[in-house]
Design an enzyme around this catalytic site. Structure first.
Site, PDB file in Angstrom:
ATOM      1  CE  LYS A   1      -7.176  -0.527   6.467  1.00  0.00           C
ATOM      2  NZ  LYS A   1      -7.660  -0.044   5.426  1.00  0.00           N
TER       3      LYS A   1
ATOM      4  CG  HIS B   1      -1.754   0.929   1.470  1.00  0.00           C
ATOM      5  ND1 HIS B   1      -1.667   2.086   1.743  1.00  0.00           N
ATOM      6  CD2 HIS B   1      -3.319   0.801   1.242  1.00  0.00           C
ATOM      7  CE1 HIS B   1      -2.654   2.854   1.957  1.00  0.00           C
ATOM      8  NE2 HIS B   1      -3.828   2.190   1.597  1.00  0.00           N
TER       9      HIS B   1
ATOM     10  CG  ASP C   1       0.916  -2.219   6.314  1.00  0.00           C
ATOM     11  OD1 ASP C   1       0.088  -2.516   7.018  1.00  0.00           O
ATOM     12  OD2 ASP C   1       0.823  -1.524   5.299  1.00  0.00           O
TER      13      ASP C   1
ATOM     14  CD  GLN D   1      -6.604  -4.725   4.323  1.00  0.00           C
ATOM     15  OE1 GLN D   1      -7.383  -5.657   4.769  1.00  0.00           O
ATOM     16  NE2 GLN D   1      -6.962  -3.665   3.941  1.00  0.00           N
TER      17      GLN D   1
ATOM     18  CB  CYS E   1      -3.734   3.400  -1.377  1.00  0.00           C
ATOM     19  SG  CYS E   1      -5.107   4.396  -1.289  1.00  0.00           S
TER      20      CYS E   1
END
Ligand code: PMP
Length: 406
Positions: A224, A122, A198, A201, A364
Site C-alpha cells: 500500500k 478491518h 494497525d 492505511q 473486509c
C-alpha cells in the site's frame, strides 16, 4: 514543490487506457501503484544479484543480504523505531496481527482476561483478537463509534480498564476515521494494556513516529506504500518481542536443534521463518527512498487537498450518502459512499467502463458495515499520484450511473 505531473511519469500503469479513456486509479487503499524506481530495483535484483540471504559466502549472496538488511535500516528510520531488531519482515499486515496473536496473545492472555478492539477494524485486525479470545477463554470487547464515525471515547475508557490488549487502526479503511494514536496508546499504557496499532492505511500517507506514538506494536503492508506485494512490517518493542514465542518454525529463525529441543535466533530473525521475499524487502527500501524524497508531510498535504475536493464534488452529485467524518483533516485518503437505490457493485461496474477504478463491497469490514446499517459501500481512495482531473472523471461517471438508474 509537489509536482504531481512529474510524479505520475514514474508510474507506468497510469499511462494505461480503458475503452480509449485514461485510467483513473482510485483504489490505492486496496493496493498502491508502483513507481519505475521500485519496479527496476526488483528487476535489478533478479537479473544481477539474485541469491538467498544470510547464507552464501559468495559475492552476490553478500550483496543480497546487504540490501535486505539495508531495507530494514530504512524502515527503522522511516517509522523512527529505536532499533533494527524491532523491525520484523512479514508478508503483510494480516500476518503481523497473527504473529502477535499467536506469539504474545496465546502466551500472555489468560482465561477471564479482556481483549479490546474497535468496530472500525478491518477483519485482519478484528478476527485474530476475536479468535484469541475464543481460544483462551478471554472476553472480547468491541468499542463502538458515534454518528460521524469517530470512536466512542467514554466506552473506550471503560473497556480499557482491566484489559490485556487493545488493537485499533490508525486509520479506518472504510470511514477514513483517523484515530489519535498517541492518545489511545497513552490510555492503553496508563491502564497497563498492550497496544497494537494497525497502520495499513496510515503509514503510506503520513509521517509515522513510533517513539512519539508510544505504541507497543505497529503493523503495515508494503504493497500500500509503493513497495512490491509480499512484504509487511511488524514493529514491536524489543522487550515484548523478546518475551514472545515465534509463531512459525524453521529455517532462519533457528539457532540450534537437537532431537529433543530447539533454540531460536536473536531478534529480529526469531520471527522470520523460512526464505523471505527478498525482492519485495529490497523493494520496500526503494519505496521508502521515494516517499522520503517527496516528504511524508507533503504526501499528506497533497492527499488532504484531494480528499477535500472529493468530499466537495461528491456532495454536489446529489443522492450520495458519504460515510465518515465530513472534515478532510479528520480522515484518511479515502471516501466510501452509497448511492440510494443502486447496489455498490453496480456503481463500481459502471465506473469501471469509464476507466474509473474504485472498490465496492464490505472492504473486509463486515462488523463495521453492519454497524453502519448497510451491507456494502463504494470506496474511492487516492494517493500521491492522483489529481483532481481523476476526481472529475469519478463525478462524471457517477452522474452517468444516476441517469442509468434514475
Ligand atoms: N488493516 C487495514 C486497515 C487495511 O486497510 C488492510 C488492507 N485492506 C489490512 C489491514 C490488511 O492488509 P493486508 O491485506 O496487506 O494484510
Amino acid at each position: 514543490m509537489f509536482d504531481v505531473e512529474k510524479i505520475r511519469k514514474d508510474f507506468p500503469v497510469l499511462r494505461e487506457k480503458v475503452n480509449g479513456k485514461p485510467l483513473a486509479y482510485l483504489d490505492s487503499a486496496a493496493t498502491s501503484q508502483r513507481p519505475k524506481q521500485v519496479i527496476e530495483a526488483v528487476g535489478r535484483f533478479y537479473s544481477t544479484y539474485n541469491a538467498n540471504v544470510h547464507r552464501g559466502l559468495y559475492g552476490i549472496a553478500e550483496e543480497a543480504t546487504l540490501r535486505y538488511e539495508e531495507a530494514r535500516g530504512k524502515v527503522k528510520l522511516f517509522i523512527n523505531a529505536p532499533d533494527t531488531r524491532e523491525i520484523i519482515f512479514t508478508k503483510n499486515t494480516t500476518e503481523c496481527s497473527n504473529v502477535i496473536m499467536r506469539g504474545w496473545g496465546e502466551k500472555f492472555v489468560k482465561k477471564g482476561d479482556k481483549v479490546v478492539t474497535t468496530i472500525l477494524e478491518h477483519h485482519s485486525n478484528f478476527v485474530p483478537w476475536q479468535q484469541l479470545a475464543k481460544r483462551v477463554g478471554a472476553k472480547f470487547e468491541v468499542v463502538g463509534i458515534g454518528a460521524d464515525g469517530t470512536l466512542d471515547e467514554a466506552e473506550l475508557e471503560r473497556a480499557l480498564r482491566g484489559a490485556k490488549l487493545f488493537a485499533f487502526s490508525a486509520a479506518s479503511n472504510v470511514t477514513g476515521t483517523l484515530n489519535d494514536t498517541r492518545k489511545l496508546c497513552r490510555l492503553a499504557r496508563e491502564n497497563g494494556v498492550v497496544s497494537v496499532v494497525d497502520g495499513a492505511q496510515s503509514v503510506p500517507s503520513m509521517p509515522t513516529d513510533v517513539k512519539r506514538m508510544g505504541c507497543d506494536f505497529l503493523t503495515f503492508s508494503g504493497h500500500k506504500m509503493l513497495a512490491p506485494f509480499g512484504v509487511g512490517v511488524l514493529y514491536g518493542r524489543a522487550e515484548l518481542l523478546e518475551r514472545m514465542d515465534p509463531f512459525m518454525y524453521g529455517s532462519e529463525m533457528i539457532r540450534s536443534v537437537t532431537r529433543t529441543k530447539s533454540e531460536w535466533s536473536e531478534l529480529p530473525y526469531k520471527f522470520e521463518a523460512g526464505t523471505p521475499d527478498v525482492a519485495a524487502v529490497i523493494g520496500i527500501g526503494v519505496a521508502i527512498d521515494y516517499l522520503k524524497r517527496l516528504g511524508m508531510g507533503n504526501v499528506l498535504a497533497h492527499e488532504r487537498s484531494l480528499v477535500s475536493y472529493v468530499l466537495k464534488e461528491l456532495a454536489a452529485v446529489g443522492g450520495l450518502e458519504i460515510i465518515g467524518p465530513a472534515d478532510a483533516k479528520k480522515r484518511a485518503a479515502l471516501v466510501a459512499f452509497t448511492l440510494k437505490g443502486v447496489h455498490p457493485h453496480d456503481v463500481a461496474a459502471m465506473l469501471a467502463e469509464d476507466g474509473v477504478c474504485v472498490r465496492s463491497g464490505h472492504h473486509c469490514a463486515m462488523p463495521l458495515h453492519e454497524r453502519l446499517g448497510r451491507p456494502a459501500s463504494t470506496r474511492a481512495s487516492v494517493y500521491l499520484y492522483n489529481k483532481n482531473a481523476e476526481i472529475d472523471m469519478l463525478v462524471e461517471s457517477l452522474q452517468r450511473v444516476k441517469r442509468a438508474f434514475g
